[in-house]
Write a protein that holds these residues in place. Sequence first.
Motif, PDB file in Angstrom:
ATOM      1  N   PHE A  20       0.235  -6.275   0.381  1.00  0.00           N
ATOM      2  CA  PHE A  20       0.336  -4.837   0.137  1.00  0.00           C
ATOM      3  C   PHE A  20       1.478  -4.470  -0.806  1.00  0.00           C
ATOM      4  N   LEU A  21       2.439  -5.358  -0.946  1.00  0.00           N
ATOM      5  CA  LEU A  21       3.432  -5.167  -1.999  1.00  0.00           C
ATOM      6  C   LEU A  21       2.765  -5.305  -3.366  1.00  0.00           C
ATOM      7  N   PHE A  33      13.844  -8.241   5.926  1.00  0.00           N
ATOM      8  CA  PHE A  33      13.031  -7.043   6.154  1.00  0.00           C
ATOM      9  C   PHE A  33      13.888  -5.794   6.305  1.00  0.00           C
ATOM     10  N   LEU A  34      15.103  -5.946   6.806  1.00  0.00           N
ATOM     11  CA  LEU A  34      16.015  -4.799   6.855  1.00  0.00           C
ATOM     12  C   LEU A  34      16.414  -4.359   5.444  1.00  0.00           C
ATOM     13  N   ILE A  35      16.539  -5.314   4.530  1.00  0.00           N
ATOM     14  CA  ILE A  35      16.864  -4.975   3.137  1.00  0.00           C
ATOM     15  C   ILE A  35      15.668  -4.362   2.426  1.00  0.00           C
ATOM     16  N   PHE A  36      14.456  -4.800   2.774  1.00  0.00           N
ATOM     17  CA  PHE A  36      13.251  -4.257   2.148  1.00  0.00           C
ATOM     18  C   PHE A  36      13.161  -2.734   2.297  1.00  0.00           C
ATOM     19  N   LEU A  37      13.537  -2.216   3.462  1.00  0.00           N
ATOM     20  CA  LEU A  37      13.290  -0.805   3.775  1.00  0.00           C
ATOM     21  C   LEU A  37      13.915   0.188   2.793  1.00  0.00           C
ATOM     22  N   THR A  85      -3.510  -5.196   9.271  1.00  0.00           N
ATOM     23  CA  THR A  85      -2.429  -4.296   8.866  1.00  0.00           C
ATOM     24  C   THR A  85      -2.849  -3.252   7.834  1.00  0.00           C
ATOM     25  N   LEU A  86      -4.087  -3.325   7.367  1.00  0.00           N
ATOM     26  CA  LEU A  86      -4.562  -2.346   6.387  1.00  0.00           C
ATOM     27  C   LEU A  86      -4.433  -0.903   6.887  1.00  0.00           C
ATOM     28  N   PRO A  87      -4.812  -0.587   8.157  1.00  0.00           N
ATOM     29  CA  PRO A  87      -4.633   0.799   8.633  1.00  0.00           C
ATOM     30  C   PRO A  87      -3.171   1.259   8.595  1.00  0.00           C
ATOM     31  N   VAL A  88      -2.243   0.363   8.899  1.00  0.00           N
ATOM     32  CA  VAL A  88      -0.823   0.709   8.845  1.00  0.00           C
ATOM     33  C   VAL A  88      -0.424   1.040   7.402  1.00  0.00           C
ATOM     34  N   TYR A  89      -0.881   0.223   6.478  1.00  0.00           N
ATOM     35  CA  TYR A  89      -0.558   0.433   5.064  1.00  0.00           C
ATOM     36  C   TYR A  89      -1.152   1.743   4.553  1.00  0.00           C
ATOM     37  N   ILE A 108       3.922   1.018   2.299  1.00  0.00           N
ATOM     38  CA  ILE A 108       4.569  -0.292   2.394  1.00  0.00           C
ATOM     39  C   ILE A 108       5.721  -0.288   3.396  1.00  0.00           C
ATOM     40  N   ASP A 109       6.391   0.849   3.616  1.00  0.00           N
ATOM     41  CA  ASP A 109       7.467   0.897   4.611  1.00  0.00           C
ATOM     42  C   ASP A 109       6.942   0.631   6.017  1.00  0.00           C
ATOM     43  N   GLY A 110       5.723   1.065   6.287  1.00  0.00           N
ATOM     44  CA  GLY A 110       5.118   0.787   7.583  1.00  0.00           C
ATOM     45  C   GLY A 110       4.942  -0.714   7.805  1.00  0.00           C
TER      46      GLY A 110
END
Length: 380
Positions: A225-226, A281-285, A345-349, A354-356
């Motif tokens: 999704f990125l 993942f904390l840095i990604f946000l 994970t598509l519904p989350v996206y 992408i933050d989800g």
Amino acid sequence: MRSRKYLLILLYFSVFLGPFGGNTVLALIPSLERFFNVDISFIAASITLYMIPFAFFQIFSGALSDIYGRRRTILFGLFTFSIASLFCASSDRIWFFLTARALQGLGSAFISPTVMAMIGDIFPYNERGRIMGGYGASTTAGIALGPLAGGFLAMIDWRLVFVMLFIFSGLLGSSYLIYLDESGTDGELRDLTGRIRAVIGKREFLLLSVIGTLVFFGNIATMTFLSDTLKVSVSEDKIGILLSTFGFLGIVTAPVAGYLTDFIGRKKTLLTGLMIMLASFLIFLPVNSYTSFFIPIALMGAGSTTVFTSVNTMIIESVPGSRGAASSIYNSFRFLGYGVSPVATLPVYLRFGIDGIFICCIWIVLTNIMIAKRIFRYYP
């Protein structure tokens, strides 16, 4: 058996093939959408349809290699993968492409677990961490070079990716005919279910498999999704370069993780890798631009490789009498996570962007840390 040095090189190339073949599609997403005139859901399905047979047939492939020999098993996998890649290259309709991808997954299912089992067969305890570090480097090299090669070849013709896979896997299969003698058999087909039950009954094995499944689940969701998020602002080759950073850092990290596994222990190395993943993942946000994604995706690659080096080593040691079965069932679990991830994970996206996905991955890593603490109670 021939020289261990040459055989080890062949094993590493074989491990490289699976993630390389699977991950080329990540950078091909825009090209495949245009060529087949479909949206992201169909291309995400091509990843799932590759990974589900890959995961399912690994339940049996390693145990079959215990019974019928490593050589026969890996030759079947490589030549099946080769033919399927040719079918992918010749696809002109989406359904044919999806079917060929499923056949690729079937062939690949007979490669990785056989390689892991052979490492356990050939190398002693005090070398396995380092050898498994090379295994991890080969895996992450495939992860890195898959999107990179896919992105650049798509600029010419996406079909070239699958022609390359057809040739590469065919050459590997031919090489095994020279460098690997036929191993002896150990049991009969009727022993298959008994071997599988014995492996699944080991508590520490199941916990290790859950960690592997969740790591792949989070990684592939992030990269899939990125790639889709960035397609509106950067070209395919730049997407490939970004995604390949994951693997390049893994290549650098894998030998270090291998030495750590041998010298500070399997458990401490596992926990170190999980903490690196959590940091990534904390840095990604907070980041939101193409260039700013390089640091967290590099950390994600380093952490994942460290985790898998220690976990893979523990897997081949957890059930020594059924090493092939243990390797295959473990790979089945973790690659099922890989295959299901884009669809799950598509519904989350679609709802949170992408933050989800990044938030989901933080929870996944925290869950793995808790599971790792339970493993420490069982693994010596």
